[in-house]
Write a protein that holds these residues in place. Sequence first.
Motif, short mmCIF file in Angstrom:
data_model
loop_
_atom_site.label_atom_id
_atom_site.label_comp_id
_atom_site.label_asym_id
_atom_site.label_seq_id
_atom_site.Cartn_x
_atom_site.Cartn_y
_atom_site.Cartn_z
N ILE A 59 37.75 35.79 31.08
CA ILE A 59 37.45 34.95 31.79
C ILE A 59 38.09 33.56 31.75
CG2 ILE A 59 35.08 33.50 32.12
CD1 ILE A 59 33.87 36.23 31.86
N GLN A 60 38.21 33.22 30.61
CA GLN A 60 38.80 31.78 30.49
C GLN A 60 40.17 31.78 31.67
OE1 GLN A 60 37.59 28.93 28.95
NE2 GLN A 60 39.57 28.22 29.84
N ALA A 61 41.32 32.62 31.57
CA ALA A 61 42.40 32.56 32.28
C ALA A 61 41.97 32.67 34.07
CB ALA A 61 43.35 33.70 31.71
N ALA A 62 40.80 33.27 33.78
CA ALA A 62 40.36 33.74 35.28
C ALA A 62 39.95 32.11 36.00
CB ALA A 62 39.67 35.02 35.31
N LEU A 63 39.62 31.80 35.11
CA LEU A 63 38.93 30.07 35.35
C LEU A 63 39.99 29.56 36.22
CD1 LEU A 63 35.46 29.89 33.74
CD2 LEU A 63 35.97 30.40 36.01
N SER A 64 40.97 29.44 34.77
CA SER A 64 42.56 28.51 35.40
C SER A 64 43.25 28.91 36.27
CB SER A 64 43.12 28.48 33.88
OG SER A 64 42.17 28.34 32.27
N ILE A 65 43.48 29.95 36.98
CA ILE A 65 44.03 30.56 37.85
C ILE A 65 43.48 30.37 38.51
CG2 ILE A 65 45.88 32.11 38.49
CD1 ILE A 65 45.64 33.96 35.80
N SER A 66 42.24 30.75 39.26
CA SER A 66 41.32 30.41 40.16
C SER A 66 41.38 28.41 40.38
CB SER A 66 40.55 31.27 40.32
OG SER A 66 39.27 30.61 39.18
N ASP A 67 41.48 27.81 39.48
CA ASP A 67 40.84 26.67 39.25
C ASP A 67 42.16 25.75 40.09
OD1 ASP A 67 38.88 25.18 38.20
OD2 ASP A 67 39.61 25.46 36.01
N ALA A 68 43.86 26.36 39.73
CA ALA A 68 44.33 25.69 40.78
C ALA A 68 44.54 26.81 42.35
CB ALA A 68 45.58 26.38 39.89
N GLY A 69 43.28 27.43 42.46
CA GLY A 69 43.24 27.20 44.34
C GLY A 69 44.08 28.97 44.28
N ARG A 81 32.99 31.20 42.26
CA ARG A 81 34.53 30.93 42.57
C ARG A 81 34.30 31.59 43.92
NH1 ARG A 81 37.65 28.13 38.19
NH2 ARG A 81 36.62 27.20 37.68
N ASP A 82 34.32 31.22 45.20
CA ASP A 82 34.39 32.29 46.34
C ASP A 82 36.51 32.61 46.55
OD1 ASP A 82 33.29 31.44 47.25
OD2 ASP A 82 33.84 29.59 48.66
N ASN A 83 37.55 32.39 45.50
CA ASN A 83 38.39 32.48 44.77
C ASN A 83 38.79 33.26 43.88
OD1 ASN A 83 38.69 30.47 43.73
ND2 ASN A 83 40.59 30.14 43.67
N LEU A 84 37.23 34.00 43.12
CA LEU A 84 37.12 34.52 41.87
C LEU A 84 37.00 35.65 42.20
CD1 LEU A 84 37.16 33.24 38.55
CD2 LEU A 84 36.52 35.75 38.86
N HIS A 85 37.01 37.01 42.22
CA HIS A 85 36.51 37.65 42.89
C HIS A 85 36.56 39.09 41.49
CE1 HIS A 85 38.41 36.48 46.56
NE2 HIS A 85 39.51 36.56 45.95
N LEU A 86 35.07 39.18 41.22
CA LEU A 86 34.42 39.95 40.63
C LEU A 86 34.38 41.46 40.69
CD1 LEU A 86 31.66 38.34 38.32
CD2 LEU A 86 34.06 38.25 38.04
#
Lengths: 151, 1148
Positions: B158-168, B211-216
């Motif tokens: 979750i943490q990594a996904a948030l950070s990577i998606s944070d950057a767009g 997040r739109d760019n985080l695909h669960l």
Amino acid sequence: MTTTTEAPLREPEVVTTEWRPRIVAFLCNWCSYTGADLAGISRIQWDPSVSIVRVMCSGRMDPTFVAKAFSMGADGVIISGCHPGDCHYQEGNYKTLRRVHLLQRLIAGFGIDPERLKLVWVSASEGDEWAATANEMAAKIRDLGPLEVRR
Amino acid sequence: MADNGEPRVGVYVCHCGFNIAATVDVEAVRDEAATRPNVVVARDYQFMCSNAGQDLIKQDIDELGVNRVVVAACSPLMHEPTFRAAAEEADLNPYLVQIANIREQCAWVHDDRQAATLKAESLVNGAAARVALHEPLDPMYAEMNPATLVVGGGIAGIQAALSISDAGNDVYLVERKSTIGGMMAKFDKTFPTLDCAACILTPKMVSADRRDNLHLMTMCEVESVEGFVGNFTVKVRQKARFVTDACTSCGECLNVCPVNVPDPFNEYVSTRHAIHKAFPQAIPSTYVIEKQGSPPCMEACPIHQNAAGYVALIADGRFEEAAKLIRKRNPLPFVCGRVCYHPCETACSRGKVDDPVAIRGLKRLAMDWERENVADPEPPPAKHDYTEKVAVIGSGPAGLTCAFDLAQEGYQVTVFERHHKLGGMLAVGLPDYRCPPEIVERDLDYIRKTGVEFQTEVELGKDFKLADLLGNEPGFGFGAVFMALGAHRGLPLRVPGEDAEGVILGIDYLREINLGRPQPTGKKVAVIGGGNTAMDVARTARRQGAEVAILYRRTADEMPADLEEVEGAIAEGVKFDYLVSPLEVVLENGRVTGLKCITNELGEPDESGRARPVPIAGSEHVRKFDMVIPSVSQQPFRTWYKGGIPEKGQIGFTKWDTLIVEPDSLQTGVPGVFGGGDVVLGPASIVEAMGQGRRAAEAIDKYLQGKPLEDFTTHVAPPDPVRGFVKAPYEHGPTYDQIEKMPRARLEARDPRARLADYETVDFGLTEEQGIREASRCLHCGVCVECQSCQNICPPDAVRLDMKDEIVELEVGQILVATGFKSFDATRMTPYGYGRYDNVITSAEFERMLNSTGPTGGQILCKNGKPPRSVAIVHCVGSRDENYNRYCSRVCCMAALKFAHLVKDRTDAELYEFYIDMRAFGKGYEEFYLRVLDEGANVIRGKVVEVTPAKDHNGDGGHLMVRAEDTLIGRFREIPVDMVVLMGAIEPQPDADKVGRVFSLSRSPDGFFLERHPKLDPIGTTTDGVYVAGCAQGPKDIPDTVAQAQAAAADILGMIAKGEVIIEPVRATVQEHLCGGCKTCLSLCPYTAITFAEDGNNAVVNQALCKGCGTCVAACPAAAITGAGFTDEQILAELDGILSPLAQEVAT
């Protein structure tokens, strides 16, 4: 501290008269070479008569490498790759397996004990396994003595 | 200095401080190297990797014209990039650098200085010889796909996904469970701050969902990964959730699901329904249905009747719903509730415990309940309103099922029946005591309501022809025909005297009696055969007042009749004579007086697997009978067939006169004419015939809608219905041998003497109480029983029980593997009594007990419901233990202290911690330890030897004794407690092996994924573009896990920012003029990178697909393929360099 070719050669300090077995080991880059490195990092001792040549995959092992190794003075050859199913290139190690079986029969025909060619699987985490392999092979070659058949 | 192309090799020997120099005489190595061909300079230096060391190389390139570089130092996996970069800075192609690994593979592994030095010299000689033959290579570049795959939805993922998606960037977060959150979601508090785990985790989970760019991608597992860094193609299996995201999480389904299974989220301590949500804050909040395959009863049934479903509903006392469910797939439920041969019961897993569930009796109960309580059940309206007409010939089970299904589909169906009674064999073959006419009538009533028309006493071949049906004469004009003629022709014995009066075929005898026609029965009747028809005939003849003997040529064990029919016959006084075959009907004045028989013995098995009866010579004898009824087998009549329809085709027959049909579509040789039931199968069972009727209906629908006759979805029962579910009805369920035995309900039977007086049903059905109890014996194989209750009740209609797994393909540039860990199985440590003593629990179970959403709502309770008076917490269970795992699991000490605090906080219990060493290594950890000590926890340094049951002075059970050595006071101690908590080790996931293969990851000896470097690259792996984080890489606590995940995200983002990846130019190329076109290489390439150019008659390597393994290079018989960076010449030169005698040896 530094020297160039112009510098005079040192006199050899030690003169070895004792026979020094020469074993070359072809290790795949991904599993076995890394495994041997791990033995190093872990300071697991293995026999200095074994020298490693890195190839990307054990599947790169051209049968002539083995023949040439023996003709150039090797007393034994080890080939080591990833465990079956773990090959970085999917199945290169199976290709090697086939070639080695054939090669062992072939070298026997030339009067070379097939035990002088050894195929093993060593993974990147098996530093101890690599050290054991090198030591066993060195012991085996010491038992067998120098390879007499040379071209 | 000008470069004229001649190799000018510079050799640089590194001391690496003492690392190399302590074991290898670096000066000797330098001097030896200086003697080698092409070597123009050889130097040694303290640290070649330092800037000063690199400058030496650059300087020599500039000043001495060095154009090949050998660095004798550490492993190329460490500093090859460093030295290549140095060369490049001096305008030398980086691939003209070669490393001799004299640290890891020489200095560190040999203690003999002389031998190590000689070997180092050889290695350097090899490298120098090799590098002279190096060619400049240009690295290849590939675009970096910014999309990233994160595998594992725990806190790391979750943490990594948030950070990577944070950057767009797009992130695919794949999790195999139904919710993200991982292990952390199960915790109550976190050490040392005692933050509520949910309070700090759920905001991240919610954020990940928004997040739109985080695909669960929950309920997903990665199946395969192809490609390389920058451009991976990943195949993901999306497992069926059976609930769509239309789910509003209202929870109505929980009120109706009749299934309860141990809840894995609560460590199996409590139960949950088949439809569920793991925990209240689960993300996604969509419910999920747990299905572990399909119930075997349902799979075994030719009509796919959801037996487990209605059984579960009956267990819940929901008879009306049960009847409704039965009717969904069964047009003859009353009949099947009485006379089905119940393959479901044969397949029933309960049979592995004691006896199968009485499924047929339960169906009868549900239907009888409906008859008494539901006035007029109505079938659902037809799906369509088609004008096409379908003719069904024969009103047996096959014909009725086909007619029912087609009518429900919306077709105009007419059934033609040659008798005046409808039902085929149900009416004329089965005696009324087995299949009462009012029961058949009840089913027919329901079928009539679907609009099916029946025409009785019309016979094919007599009153109409097949061609008429398909013709356009009035009353005909059918678009398709289903031939369900049955097998009504009894087979004779083929013995002399069979034509005499007093001999009648069984099937004819039953028909005459069933149709109420005058049919005399003898006084002493022989029935020949061992099938159900023989039983029916015998028991009917008994009801007609005859004395009856069944003659069967094998023994009781081989007899094909249902056991209950045989038992019924025996109870009703039918005699059984085994191992007897008739030879001749003995006649006197044309009337039967007896039967000449011969005795058999059992021989070798025949093709059916049953022992062959072998006549014993000389055992001929005559038995007295006045009537003989052969009931051995039946075949269809084919007298109706007068040839096919010339312009359409012919109907084919087998040698047994059954119709030849296409195996899937059941279509005969005449398009539009289908066949099924006994006329195709030969004499079979009701439900098998119904199965064919159903398949034919599907085929006819396809035919009439002009669709190809393929892709059938109607169920086909496997030939061997007992599959799967070998040890337990479902994963994590109790195994069959652990399940308490419970006798199967027996249907009360009428007194046999009373039975003989009429044709009423032989047995009574189950009472409601009996039924509920019997239904509760069902083990809920595969968890969901497919009762469809949730589907029926779901307000937004989100349940889809027919959902299937899907394979989704993703294109990503990089992959983070954060697949977590599994907790130690404490049953392995038998002295601690886990699994044997109620109040010995694992840390995972205790976490759930502490959680407010857990099984006890956060209260610390013993199994007896009382709070414990004393609690022992045992550290290092499965960690730091030679027998299990040698490593320290790192988190247990602190978790145990957290438990201690919570026990002190929530109970008045005395608390004992048994530890080996207290590892409070992190920020605030030692302080927390001191705080817990202040709170009054007793800490005992020593490993627990065993936990045993102890005498309890208060009289309530579950008291335990913990025995341990207190190594601080040097004494053995025994401490009585009410509860023992075992701090289980963190272990690699059980499928880490498989996951490792999918992502090409190595594992360290402890089984966790191996990082690229234990210190300098704890997140990279040996596969470029694949990273590891969290406990998948090794045991760690939440702060470390989050830090590692963030670090991985930073690496991944760095790579994305670069926009492209450098790919080693280690590639194979074919020298076309040398290629002989043998194609050997084509089959060797695992990436199909080699193709064959027909015009040039040579192989060609696709550089984009080639990964450079060199397998083709090694195999090419013409040596036409070269592997850049690893050419034959280079490898042989290295070999020669290593093996050639050293200068000092030559000198001697």
